[in-house]
Design an enzyme around this catalytic site. Structure first.
Site, PDB file in Angstrom:
ATOM      1  N   HIS A 118     -73.214  24.181 -88.660  1.00 63.55           N
ATOM      2  CA  HIS A 118     -74.586  24.621 -89.452  1.00 63.55           C
ATOM      3  C   HIS A 118     -74.064  24.645 -91.070  1.00 63.55           C
ATOM      4  O   HIS A 118     -73.105  25.224 -91.031  1.00 63.55           O
ATOM      5  CB  HIS A 118     -75.475  25.141 -89.035  1.00 63.55           C
ATOM      6  CG  HIS A 118     -75.032  26.805 -88.792  1.00 63.55           C
ATOM      7  ND1 HIS A 118     -74.039  27.364 -88.191  1.00 63.55           N
ATOM      8  CD2 HIS A 118     -75.499  27.716 -89.690  1.00 63.55           C
ATOM      9  CE1 HIS A 118     -73.619  28.413 -88.374  1.00 63.55           C
ATOM     10  NE2 HIS A 118     -74.781  28.868 -89.077  1.00 63.55           N
ATOM     11  N   ASP A 120     -76.196  27.441 -93.836  1.00 59.64           N
ATOM     12  CA  ASP A 120     -77.078  28.675 -93.716  1.00 59.64           C
ATOM     13  C   ASP A 120     -78.516  28.198 -94.147  1.00 59.64           C
ATOM     14  O   ASP A 120     -78.460  27.660 -95.492  1.00 59.64           O
ATOM     15  CB  ASP A 120     -76.763  29.811 -94.193  1.00 59.64           C
ATOM     16  CG  ASP A 120     -75.571  30.232 -93.580  1.00 59.64           C
ATOM     17  OD1 ASP A 120     -75.397  30.018 -92.288  1.00 59.64           O
ATOM     18  OD2 ASP A 120     -74.519  30.999 -94.025  1.00 59.64           O
ATOM     19  N   HIS A 266     -70.264  25.379 -90.794  1.00 59.31           N
ATOM     20  CA  HIS A 266     -69.469  26.227 -90.117  1.00 59.31           C
ATOM     21  C   HIS A 266     -69.994  26.342 -88.854  1.00 59.31           C
ATOM     22  O   HIS A 266     -71.030  26.188 -88.464  1.00 59.31           O
ATOM     23  CB  HIS A 266     -69.361  27.883 -91.028  1.00 59.31           C
ATOM     24  CG  HIS A 266     -70.475  28.481 -91.244  1.00 59.31           C
ATOM     25  ND1 HIS A 266     -71.273  27.995 -92.225  1.00 59.31           N
ATOM     26  CD2 HIS A 266     -71.076  29.462 -90.605  1.00 59.31           C
ATOM     27  CE1 HIS A 266     -72.661  29.075 -92.201  1.00 59.31           C
ATOM     28  NE2 HIS A 266     -72.419  29.581 -91.407  1.00 59.31           N
ATOM     29  N   ARG A 281     -73.459  40.023 -93.448  1.00 60.37           N
ATOM     30  CA  ARG A 281     -73.659  38.770 -94.425  1.00 60.37           C
ATOM     31  C   ARG A 281     -74.568  38.954 -95.717  1.00 60.37           C
ATOM     32  O   ARG A 281     -75.805  39.344 -95.411  1.00 60.37           O
ATOM     33  CB  ARG A 281     -73.844  37.570 -93.579  1.00 60.37           C
ATOM     34  CG  ARG A 281     -73.888  36.340 -94.568  1.00 60.37           C
ATOM     35  CD  ARG A 281     -74.291  35.127 -93.699  1.00 60.37           C
ATOM     36  NE  ARG A 281     -75.528  34.687 -93.872  1.00 60.37           N
ATOM     37  CZ  ARG A 281     -76.074  34.056 -93.050  1.00 60.37           C
ATOM     38  NH1 ARG A 281     -75.589  33.501 -91.982  1.00 60.37           N
ATOM     39  NH2 ARG A 281     -77.744  33.988 -93.425  1.00 60.37           N
TER      40      ARG A 281
HETATM   41  C1  SIN Z   1     -72.924  32.583 -89.795  1.00 60.52           C
HETATM   42  O1  SIN Z   1     -73.019  32.835 -90.768  1.00 60.52           O
HETATM   43  O2  SIN Z   1     -73.650  31.561 -89.015  1.00 60.52           O
HETATM   44  C2  SIN Z   1     -71.926  33.428 -88.763  1.00 60.52           C
HETATM   45  C3  SIN Z   1     -70.669  33.132 -89.164  1.00 60.52           C
HETATM   46  C4  SIN Z   1     -69.581  33.902 -88.413  1.00 60.52           C
HETATM   47  O3  SIN Z   1     -69.958  34.784 -87.490  1.00 60.52           O
HETATM   48  O4  SIN Z   1     -68.667  33.714 -88.554  1.00 60.52           O
END
Ligand code: SIN
Length: 297
Positions: A118, A120, A266, A281
């Site tokens: 996906h 974000d 990612h 994040r």
């Molecule tokens: C995310 O922001 O989707 C999570 C990425 C991660 O936990 O590595």
């Protein structure tokens, strides 16, 4: 020309801007950046100016051994734009720091955050420019994140498919993402739903890219449901099943990764259950709605 030289961690050699040490992770995407300390109250503009081209070239930058405070982490985000608030943290009822999105999985977790390909929050009218994830707790092993380059995803499709995708738009709906985690959308909550081109262009480089993802994209406008699902599935498999589009990032506490959400996807690999993994994040607001790319002739 000196970059930021005010770091105070013993053993960290802070270089000049010219010395920024950038080591690609794969030919497709990702680079490790060495020799910088981002845990500072005032970021050096020249350092950010030096990081920016690497960000546009490699799309995912990995910084090791970074231990910023939350405010320093946010300041790094602010060097790239305004801070984004996740739709699930926009309610007045939300208690906590709205500008920090915590990703956490442990023994009780039913589905880890981000455990599918996906980008974000593409459900927003203007999806985020990028994200900066700082890992605070790592499992004893596993817990890597895969990143994929959406420019290459587009460019490696055949010409007839690229021509077909050119005029299409798709629906991006936060409710699909919520339901996947077992949450029922609240009628009194504003869950963003927006339509974006299936092929857009990067707003800074103008390079075309594929812009649909399994978390948020629900349908391609104007197609019958079975056509839409089949086409989306083809595109998702194209992204997920080709290592030549991807890189893999291994984390330790203090690993900080900045990714360009406009041209990457990612997948946080959940291979460490029942162990614990946690990160914070900071997400950077986008500046423009995704624009349609010119259709190849
Ligand atoms: C995310 O922001 O989707 C999570 C990425 C991660 O936990 O590595």
């Amino acid at each position: 020309m000196l970059a930021h030289l005010t770091g105070d961690r013993p053993g960290v050699t802070l270089g000049t801007v010219q010395d920024l040490d950038i080591d690609p992770i794969s030919p497709a995407i990702g680079a490790e950046v060495r020799g910088v300390d981002l845990a500072v109250d005032r970021l050096d503009g020249e350092l950010i100016d030096a990081i920016r081209p690497a960000f546009l070239d490699h799309h995912v930058l990995v910084f090791r051994d970074q231990h910023p405070t939350r405010e320093q982490h946010k300041n790094l985000g602010r060097a790239f734009g305004s801070l984004h608030v996740h739709p699930s943290q926009r309610s007045p009822r939300f208690r906590g720091d709205r500008e920090i999105f915590v990703v956490e999985s442990g023994p009780e977790t039913r589905l880890n955050n981000g455990g599918l390909w996906h980008a974000d929050v593409t459900c927003d009218e203007v999806p985020p420019l990028g994200s900066i994830l700082l890992l605070t707790d790592a499992p004893p092993n596993g817990g890597d994140t895969l990143f994929a380059n959406m420019h290459l995803a587009y460019e490696t499709l055949s010409q007839p498919i690229r021509r077909m995708l050119g005029p299409l738009t798709a629906v991006h709906d936060q409710r699909q993402d919520l339901r996947r985690y077992g949450y029922e959308p609240r009628p009194d909550h504003d869950h963003p739903v927006n339509h974006h081109p299936v092929v857009t262009v990067h707003p800074e480089t103008g390079r075309p890219l594929l812009f649909v993802n399994r978390a948020f994209t629900t349908a391609i406008d104007g197609l019958a449901e079975h056509e839409s699902q089949a086409l989306l599935e083809l595109l998702y498999r194209h992204i997920a099943e080709q290592p030549r589009l991807q890189c893999r990032v291994r984390w330790e506490p203090g690993t900080m990764v900045l990714w360009d959400n406009r041209c990457t996807q990612h997948h946080a690999v959940w291979d460490y259950h029942p162990h614990h993994r946690r990160g914070e994040r900071v997400t950077i607001e986008g500046t423009v709605r995704p624009a349609p790319a010119p259709t190849p002739s």
